[in-house]
Write an enzyme that holds these catalytic residues in place. Structure first.
Site, PDB file in Angstrom:
ATOM      1  N   HIS A 163     -10.678  -3.418  10.751  1.00  0.00           N
ATOM      2  CA  HIS A 163     -11.403  -3.325   9.475  1.00  0.00           C
ATOM      3  C   HIS A 163     -12.652  -2.486   9.658  1.00  0.00           C
ATOM      4  O   HIS A 163     -13.719  -2.827   9.164  1.00  0.00           O
ATOM      5  CB  HIS A 163     -11.820  -4.717   8.981  1.00  0.00           C
ATOM      6  CG  HIS A 163     -10.735  -5.501   8.328  1.00  0.00           C
ATOM      7  ND1 HIS A 163      -9.524  -5.753   8.907  1.00  0.00           N
ATOM      8  CD2 HIS A 163     -10.679  -6.100   7.108  1.00  0.00           C
ATOM      9  CE1 HIS A 163      -8.774  -6.490   8.095  1.00  0.00           C
ATOM     10  NE2 HIS A 163      -9.447  -6.711   7.008  1.00  0.00           N
ATOM     11  N   GLU A 220       0.806  -1.223   0.000  1.00  0.00           N
ATOM     12  CA  GLU A 220       0.000   0.000   0.000  1.00  0.00           C
ATOM     13  C   GLU A 220       0.834   1.265   0.000  1.00  0.00           C
ATOM     14  O   GLU A 220       0.457   2.280  -0.613  1.00  0.00           O
ATOM     15  CB  GLU A 220      -0.942   0.016   1.210  1.00  0.00           C
ATOM     16  CG  GLU A 220      -2.133  -0.924   1.099  1.00  0.00           C
ATOM     17  CD  GLU A 220      -1.827  -2.370   1.443  1.00  0.00           C
ATOM     18  OE1 GLU A 220      -0.651  -2.680   1.727  1.00  0.00           O
ATOM     19  OE2 GLU A 220      -2.752  -3.187   1.448  1.00  0.00           O
TER      20      GLU A 220
HETATM   21  C1  LIG Z   1      -2.321  -4.481   4.514  1.00  0.00           C
HETATM   22  C2  LIG Z   1      -3.471  -5.241   3.980  1.00  0.00           C
HETATM   23  N1  LIG Z   1      -3.784  -5.104   2.692  1.00  0.00           N
HETATM   24  C3  LIG Z   1      -4.800  -5.793   2.162  1.00  0.00           C
HETATM   25  C4  LIG Z   1      -5.546  -6.620   2.941  1.00  0.00           C
HETATM   26  C5  LIG Z   1      -6.694  -7.434   2.331  1.00  0.00           C
HETATM   27  N2  LIG Z   1      -6.270  -8.825   2.316  1.00  0.00           N
HETATM   28  C6  LIG Z   1      -6.625  -9.665   3.280  1.00  0.00           C
HETATM   29  S1  LIG Z   1      -5.897 -11.150   3.107  1.00  0.00           S
HETATM   30  C7  LIG Z   1      -5.106 -10.690   1.706  1.00  0.00           C
HETATM   31  C8  LIG Z   1      -4.225 -11.652   0.978  1.00  0.00           C
HETATM   32  C9  LIG Z   1      -3.010 -11.983   1.754  1.00  0.00           C
HETATM   33  O1  LIG Z   1      -2.327 -13.007   1.113  1.00  0.00           O
HETATM   34  P1  LIG Z   1      -1.260 -13.855   1.880  1.00  0.00           P
HETATM   35  O2  LIG Z   1      -0.374 -12.971   2.675  1.00  0.00           O
HETATM   36  O3  LIG Z   1      -0.576 -14.715   0.887  1.00  0.00           O
HETATM   37  O4  LIG Z   1      -2.067 -14.736   2.929  1.00  0.00           O
HETATM   38  P2  LIG Z   1      -3.118 -15.881   2.676  1.00  0.00           P
HETATM   39  O5  LIG Z   1      -4.484 -15.260   2.808  1.00  0.00           O
HETATM   40  O6  LIG Z   1      -2.869 -16.448   1.340  1.00  0.00           O
HETATM   41  O7  LIG Z   1      -2.899 -16.856   3.774  1.00  0.00           O
HETATM   42  C10 LIG Z   1      -5.429  -9.386   1.380  1.00  0.00           C
HETATM   43  C11 LIG Z   1      -4.939  -8.685   0.186  1.00  0.00           C
HETATM   44  C12 LIG Z   1      -5.220  -6.704   4.298  1.00  0.00           C
HETATM   45  N3  LIG Z   1      -5.918  -7.435   5.152  1.00  0.00           N
HETATM   46  N4  LIG Z   1      -4.171  -6.005   4.782  1.00  0.00           N
END
Ligand SMILES: Cc1ncc(C[n+]2csc(CCOP(=O)(O)OP(=O)(O)O)c2C)c(N)n1
Ligand SMILES: Cc1ncc(C[n+]2csc(CCOP(=O)(O)OP(=O)(O)O)c2C)c(N)n1
Ligand SMILES: [Mg+2]
Ligand SMILES: [Mg+2]
Lengths: 346, 319, 319, 346
Positions: free
Chosen positions: A130, A61
């Site tokens: 959130h 971000e």
């Molecule tokens: C800083 C931030 N940006 C965006 C989000 C929205 N978001 C929630 S989970 C996610 C994906 C994260 O992927 P990863 O780190 O690979 O974890 P996974 O869900 O695959 O276990 C996103 C973009 C968030 N929670 N926090």
């Protein structure tokens, strides 16, 4: 050219219109082009304009905010979308130290025509990380425009106005508004609009932001049946703030409630209350009442979340205080509760 | 490098050096009310990089931007007017030393917050790709900036999207007074970025010719690979972090010997180089005189120029 | 692995799986008002890592934390009470699924904002060093988190200070629906961090024994080098990002074949492994029954438990 | 045990005292142990307590904020120092999404005894990116305490109180205060203190933060010679805010100026004004006046910077408006201007 559509459709429609009209406009951000399309608000864009004008990003971000600024400096008009406003806290340095000030610091040589869209509001027990809104906080930094569209028409017109604006604009969209349907005149293209009286009344002015406008309208319906006439004003653009429509209303009613969708402390409600207390001095019959989040992080569990968020009931109770009314029996009323309608998981 | 080029490069280097020496001379008079992060020792980096990249390429820098600004603009009038806080300055006196820019010459932004222009440069490179153009973008930043998360986010995104972006790390081994070893969990910056899809090169920041050569080679690699590049240039910061003085006496680092001073001074190095190529001392001296004259006139103009009026406070906020 | 260990590991894996299957079964009743990011496919990673690290080691995780929480606590009472938003939950109903923690078992924090617990783990590791202790700290995060600047800042600092910290990257190749290739300017995470002073290892996340072995070997390297380590574990996310359903039909990825399902399911893999070692099916079935019973009782308790009272809204803000 | 010392010395003294008393206290941040020692405010710590308890960091504000939180969760008491408050914007995610909420989200299981110190205020033409204060903004997020010590005694007592506090505390220190000398009683160790009346008066209440207290005292001196008695209140702890001392004062004076060291829009001044307008309704003889930064980014050049920052002159002019006085001739007065005393480069 007036069509009925939902708020989410109005957002997607507005983006498509601007992208059609101006090849420098593009929409990007995490999850923008996936099949969920930011709760449907970017639907159709990648199909129509392709992945170079509608694309996702890595989870970055801070840099992505800077990328948007750099693209804007280069003559493009980026629309950077976030599924939660809380994530903007990661981009605060770019927002507050860079985006807000580049034009001023360069003595007018630079311009940053950039739109940040972010979703606010309740989901399925989203909790403390959130649930932020922060419109007053963004407005605190001179050089940023901040808007909160409430109706589908506002969603459409304000997004188009924001994209056309040569200044940085942050738009915050309450998630519960996404399902709201309304008629949208696609020719209605004013610049970012100021406060609008959405319901006329004579007894108490209720100045609202975002979802609180819906709650206030509900409160007004209930109170009308008890002979009380609320004047409901939707602020829409909180920064720069034109408080004069509220001042005029309070000149008539003498009583004012500010129903904001944020914490009170140094939030938008504080700014508006400070201005109204100043400009309506001697006109106010009672002190201004402020309604907003409870002064704690947002809890996830049902009963506490219901207490955390401001509602029509709180507005009604404040009106009773302002008018010295007895407590109205609300047990037969049904209030907005997306408990029934709004289901998880996100 | 033909003769004209050599002299032009010498002129730019000299202009930067003499402008900063003029700042050192006059700063105590308190007419330049702005924190100055002088480039002395570092001048050859922007001069060399800007020499190689096509004219008008979008550029971004830091608060240590005098060399970059002057390399791109050679405009000492607006430069000194800005340092003096005058209406005729490039930012009407609102920028000060740390926020110089000149979009008409490609210098889009510099910033007082470490690392913050790096993603802006990525955005400018994205704009190039968006328009199907291949003009390169360059961003200059200190070695300390490579510790900020935004550098890594920017690097990742630029590599993922194969942007035409040159990262230029100006490594003086210091972040204010903190040495590299106290800040780095890696042994070299080029090695640390080695796992990313970008080209890398290194050069000695005291040697303008070497910088030009390394930039050329790196840029060729970037064009061939269609990936971003990182140029790592080490140099010696002769003065204190901010301000006009030397600060070896404070003890956090050693004073250089006379020989080291000569070896690490890009202007001495480059003029010796030119002389060894057969340039005549008088040619160089003529440039020195002309440059000093330009600077002297610019300072005079800046001093007698007007401050912005009170209304200017509220101007330039909105378009 | 002795027999008791094998059964204990099997029990933990099973507990996690059955707890999440129970969530899937009951979620539609809308009593669990909290977004759930299920661990199905990923269970073996925290189970394996926690098995190797000394008990009580400080741990940090993400919103996808059910497996980690249950691996450390085996406490389904407080778990289900929290998911149901009840006073008896680990966070009195204020945490929900995304913020589970249990400091008494070493689980210090998990977070709904991607990447944010990574530096917290660095702080916990710093606290170990501060106290001249060598208890390792582990932080679990998704592959997407490795794109956040804070990961790189944390890695750099941990390496610079030689902290006893294990980074565990749980790589499902997805960030919500975005595939790795759309997000990475590098080809593998271990390669990307290769320039830092840290040890690395990889393992197949479907294979508990392999995870245990890789963690052991990596931890030995960390002890030998006195540097942090990064364990990269790839796994298959069987369900949608958030919620209880499969989502192959949405088209952003392929449904696995039946054989792939079996191969990528850590529970199937581990029970086959145990059987091949001569464990008796009845032993495992007894555990299944016992675990189901525990879960069933916990859900019953959670359902009939009290919600926090209104006063609780204002409690727990200040110490 | 009362000694005369400067504000900067009081800060270093307080840190040393706490580090002496409690081995879990450590002080870290960029440039904390270098020879400049954050304008002298960390002087002596590295010599006395060694580099494991007083150390610098890489340039990584986001992670370092998280590191402080993680250390605090582990039972240590970190003091994280920033030479400019603007850099805290890089740590806003950790501050607002994590630090503020961990305790609440864990139902009280976690505690985050962490102090963030940051310098605010004017330097040598620092400009838009080195001039923010943001105390109201931090206070906006429930779960963060925010203080602005003004006197050397406050610097000493508030830093010690902040370190002892089991909650996260942000202290913002105006750079021009660093040179101020005063007597410090080292035994005076209250918890984070609320507003204090620093000068009694009857005509107008001036509620101030940080450096504005000094400006208000100057204004009070000038006005006293014209027969006007200001009551000056230094708020000190802005969050959580106890406005009652100001309410009591306004009950007496009927007139109030809020002189804050920040932008007005949704800043601390807005919060205090909103509260006072509510609690002093009917008591106020005139609307509350708010004084703060001009609503633009901070320019660097002398004349504009002087217009940007609030000053004693603005307070005097506001008092004239509130009391319907003629404009006082200030041409013979000399006001604070560190133009003369304060020299560059930083
Ligand atoms: C800083 C931030 N940006 C965006 C989000 C929205 N978001 C929630 S989970 C996610 C994906 C994260 O992927 P990863 O780190 O690979 O974890 P996974 O869900 O695959 O276990 C996103 C973009 C968030 N929670 N926090
Ligand atoms: C984000 C941020 N943190 C801290 C500072 C304070 N600061 C100014 S310059 C500097 C050192 C930067 O070092 P480097 O990037 O190597 O650049 P150099 O000054 O050596 O050219 C620091 C810490 C800042 N301006 N911005
Ligand atoms: Mg450096
Ligand atoms: Mg993933």
């Amino acid at each position: 050219m007036t069509e009925t559509m939902t708020y989410r459709e109005a957002l997607a429609f507005a983006a498509a219109k601007e992208m059609d009209a101006d090849p420098t406009v593009f929409v990007f951000g995490l999850d923008v082009p996936d099949h969920k399309r930011i709760f449907g608000s970017t639907k159709g864009l990648v199909e129509k304009f392709g992945p170079s004008r509608c694309f996702g990003t890595p989870l970055s971000e801070d840099a992505m905010t800077g990328v948007a600024i750099g693209a804007a400096l280069s003559g493009l008009r980026p629309v950077h979308v976030h599924i939660r406003a809380d994530f903007l806290l990661l981009g605060m340095n770019q927002i507050a130290n860079v985006m807000s000030s580049l034009r001023y610091m360069s003595g007018g040589a630079l311009r940053v025509p950039l739109v940040i869209r972010a979703v606010i509001g309740r989901g399925w027990g989203q909790g403390a990380q959130h649930s932020k809104s922060m419109h007053g906080l963004f407005g605190h930094f001179p050089g940023i425009k901040v808007g909160l569209p409430t109706s589908p028409q506002d969603a459409y017109s304000m997004l188009r106005a924001a994209i056309r604006d040569d200044n940085p604009v942050i738009l915050l969209e309450h998630r519960w508004l996404y399902d709201i349907e309304g008629s949208v005149d696609e020719q209605y293209l004013p610049p970012l609009p100021g406060p609008v009286v959405v319901r006329q009344g004579t007894d108490v002015t209720v100045a609202c932001t975002s979802w609180m406008t819906i709650e206030a309208m509900k409160a007004a319906d209930v109170l009308a049946r008890h002979g009380v006439r609320l004047e409901v004003i939707d602020i829409r653009t909180v920064a720069p703030l034109d408080e004069t429509p509220v001042v005029s209303s309070v000149a008539k009613t003498g009583r004012c409630i500010i129903a904001d969708y944020d914490w009170l402390y140094a939030g938008f409600s504080a700014e508006l209350a400070a201005r109204l207390a100043h400009h309506c001095f001697g006109v106010l019959k009672k002190p201004i009442e402020r309604i907003g989040f409870a002064p704690v992080p947002c809890p996830t569990t049902r009963p506490l979340e219901n207490l955390f968020y401001p509602s029509a009931v709180q507005i009604i109770r404040a009106v009773e205080r302002l008018l010295d009314l007895d407590s109205i029996d609300l047990s037969q009323e049904s209030f907005y509760s997306y408990e029934e309608r709004f289901k998880g998981p996100f | 490098m033909n003769k004209g080029e050599g002299l032009r490069l010498y002129r730019t280097l000299t202009l930067i050096r003499r402008a900063e020496e003029a700042i050192r001379l006059h700063y105590g008079e308190d007419d330049m009310k702005t924190p100055v992060h002088l480039s002395i020792g570092q001048e050859a980096i922007p001069v060399g990089v800007c020499h190689v990249l096509p004219e008008g390429s979008p550029m971004f820098g830091t608060y240590r931007n005098h060399a970059l600004y002057l390399a791109l603009t050679e405009d000492t009038d607006r430069f000194f007017a800005e340092l003096h806080g005058k209406e005729a300055g490039m930012g009407r006196g609102k920028a000060g030393s740390m926020h110089l820019c000149e979009p008409s010459r490609g210098l889009l932004a510099t910033s007082a917050v470490v690392g913050t222009t790096i993603p802006l440069a990525v955005g400018a490179a994205l704009a190039q790709a968006y328009r199907h153009l291949r003009q390169p973008v360059a961003v200059f930043f200190g070695d300390g900036a490579a510790e900020e998360g935004v550098f890594w986010e920017s690097l990742n995104f630029a590599c993922q999207r194969s942007l035409n972006l040159l990262f230029v790390c100006e490594d003086n081994g210091l972040a204010i007074h903190a040495p590299a070893a106290d800040r780095r969990g890696f042994s070299s910056i080029t090695q640390a970025v080695g796992g990313f899809r970008c080209c890398t090169a290194t050069a000695d920041g005291s040697d303008l010719s070497a910088i030009i050569e390394a930039t050329r080679a790196l840029y060729r690699d970037m064009e061939a690979d269609k990936q971003p590049g990182l140029l790592h240039v080490s140099y010696f910061r002769f003065l204190e972090h901010v301000g006009i003085g030397e600060d070896f006496f404070t003890g956090y680092r050693q004073a250089p010997s006379d020989q080291e001073r000569r070896e690490r001074d890009p202007l001495i190095r480059f003029s010796s180089h030119l002389l060894s190529l057969g340039y005549h001392p008088a040619e160089l001296r003529a440039i020195d005189v002309e440059v000093d004259d330009q600077i002297c006139r610019s300072i005079g103009r800046a001093r007698s120029a007007d401050y912005p009026t009170a209304e200017a406070l509220y101007e330039d906020l909105w378009v």
